[in-house]
Design an enzyme around this catalytic site. Structure first.
Site, PDB file in Angstrom:
ATOM      1  N   HIS A   1       0.865  -1.197   0.000  1.00  0.00           N
ATOM      2  CA  HIS A   1       0.000   0.000   0.000  1.00  0.00           C
ATOM      3  C   HIS A   1       0.896   1.239   0.000  1.00  0.00           C
ATOM      4  CE1 HIS A   1      -1.059   3.244   2.899  1.00  0.00           C
ATOM      5  NE2 HIS A   1      -2.073   3.400   2.070  1.00  0.00           N
TER       6      HIS A   1
ATOM      7  N   HIS B   1      12.148  -1.102   4.132  1.00  0.00           N
ATOM      8  CA  HIS B   1      12.347  -0.109   5.179  1.00  0.00           C
ATOM      9  C   HIS B   1      13.593   0.741   4.919  1.00  0.00           C
ATOM     10  CE1 HIS B   1       9.306  -0.730   8.361  1.00  0.00           C
ATOM     11  NE2 HIS B   1       9.207  -1.948   7.841  1.00  0.00           N
TER      12      HIS B   1
ATOM     13  N   GLY C   1     -18.735  11.267   0.025  1.00  0.00           N
ATOM     14  CA  GLY C   1     -19.472  11.025  -1.205  1.00  0.00           C
ATOM     15  C   GLY C   1     -18.628  10.682  -2.410  1.00  0.00           C
TER      16      GLY C   1
ATOM     17  N   HIS D   1      -8.535  -5.874  17.156  1.00  0.00           N
ATOM     18  CA  HIS D   1      -9.324  -7.059  17.490  1.00  0.00           C
ATOM     19  C   HIS D   1      -8.591  -8.355  17.162  1.00  0.00           C
ATOM     20  CE1 HIS D   1     -10.540  -6.369  13.223  1.00  0.00           C
ATOM     21  NE2 HIS D   1     -10.611  -7.689  13.172  1.00  0.00           N
TER      22      HIS D   1
ATOM     23  N   THR E   1      -0.067   9.277  -0.911  1.00  0.00           N
ATOM     24  CA  THR E   1       0.371  10.601  -0.505  1.00  0.00           C
ATOM     25  C   THR E   1      -0.745  11.572  -0.858  1.00  0.00           C
ATOM     26  OG1 THR E   1       1.510  10.970  -2.625  1.00  0.00           O
ATOM     27  CG2 THR E   1       2.845  10.146  -0.806  1.00  0.00           C
TER      28      THR E   1
ATOM     29  N   ASN F   1     -16.685   8.245  -5.141  1.00  0.00           N
ATOM     30  CA  ASN F   1     -17.101   7.007  -5.787  1.00  0.00           C
ATOM     31  C   ASN F   1     -16.745   5.802  -4.909  1.00  0.00           C
ATOM     32  OD1 ASN F   1     -16.331   4.572  -7.598  1.00  0.00           O
ATOM     33  ND2 ASN F   1     -17.624   5.825  -8.922  1.00  0.00           N
TER      34      ASN F   1
END
Length: 284
Positions: free
Chosen positions: A120, A154, A267, A184, A123, A269
């Site tokens: 992932h 890293h 709101g 969780h 920016t 898409n």
């Protein structure tokens, strides 16, 4: 600030174009004899107010099972819930004036080969009448971890951070470790990276330069790992580990991710907001 907003939005768009081209070139080098994957590009619009972007998604490629690289530039008035959340974070003037503008790039890649890590990156720049700031980061999400891959990822991000602030890498790595954690499940969703938000040092040019450095570091941090692992032999057990790990990723993005919540509440898409979800996942 109009000029700065235009400069930032254009740069995010250019980064999107470069990453799409690099991923399609990797598809051309990928294993197998099927046709290399290509991005399907769809313009997006907000349901209210103004702006939109480009949703670019590739499915079923040689290397990428699903990857999205989205760019957006949106503006308007925040809904009461989003406005209240911004005000609670201490955004100057937000309680009185809910207008906003935002632009950025958001990327999530889920790989065909379980040995190749999911990843992932995003920016962004955010503006309100009372403030502006930058945010973003990147994190690596392998289902089968290789220590050398984690070190490379890293290390590349560390170099990008250190050139702009001696403490940036340590601060933003710690923030990522906290942010990309699934309470969780009691565990992180991957092996971390960097995360930052609300970055306003008082110098727009310096903060934009750092944000560009984070974006520039992404391909050198990730592409060598994908290329090295894309043809590694794997079995059904490896695939099962991959699908279970994707379940963790889906849980995090649907329950905790700030960007997902903001996109849906303002709101944008819904398909573009949820493009980060994996194509297939499994729960034990």
């Amino acid at each position: 600030m109009d000029m700065e907003r235009r400069q930032a939005a254009d740069w995010f768009h250019a980064l999107r174009d470069r990453i799409v081209a690099a991923f399609e070139a990797l598809e051309d080098r990928g294993p197998g004899t099927t046709a290399p994957g290509r991005f399907e590009v769809t313009p997006t619009t907000r349901a209210e107010d103004g702006g939109g972007g480009l949703m670019s998604v590739m499915r079923g490629g040689r290397v990428f099972e699903k990857v999205g690289v989205n760019w957006s530039e949106v503006h308007g008035t925040l809904a009461p819930r989003a406005q209240a959340a911004m005000a609670a974070r201490g955004v100057p003037g937000m309680a009185e004036d809910p207008r906003f503008w935002a632009s950025g790039i958001s990327l999530v890649a889920h790989m065909q080969n379980p040995h190749a890590p999911a990843v992932h990156m995003n920016t962004r720049m955010f503006w309100t009448p009372g403030a502006w700031w930058f945010g973003g980061g990147a994190d690596l999400n392998p289902c089968i971890e290789y220590a050398e891959d984690t070190a490379h990822f890293h290390g590349t991000l560390r170099d990008a951070c250190t050139a702009h602030g001696a403490d940036y890498y340590d601060r933003f790595k710690a923030w990522a470790d906290e942010y990309f954690f699934i309470p969780h499940r009691g565990r992180a969703r991957g092996v971390g990276g960097i995360f930052y938000d609300d970055l306003n040092t008082g110098s727009w040019a310096a903060d934009f330069a750092f944000t560009r450095a984070v974006g520039e570091a992404f391909l050198p941090a990730f592409l060598p790992l994908a290329e090295q692992r894309m043809a590694t032999p794997f079995d059904a057990g490896d695939r099962d580990r991959q699908l279970v790990h994707r379940g963790l990723y889906a849980e995090y993005n649907l329950v905790y991710d700030r960007g997902t919540k903001f996109g849906l509440e303002t709101g944008h898409n819904a398909d573009a907001v949820l493009m980060s979800l994996p194509p297939l996942a499994r729960w034990p």
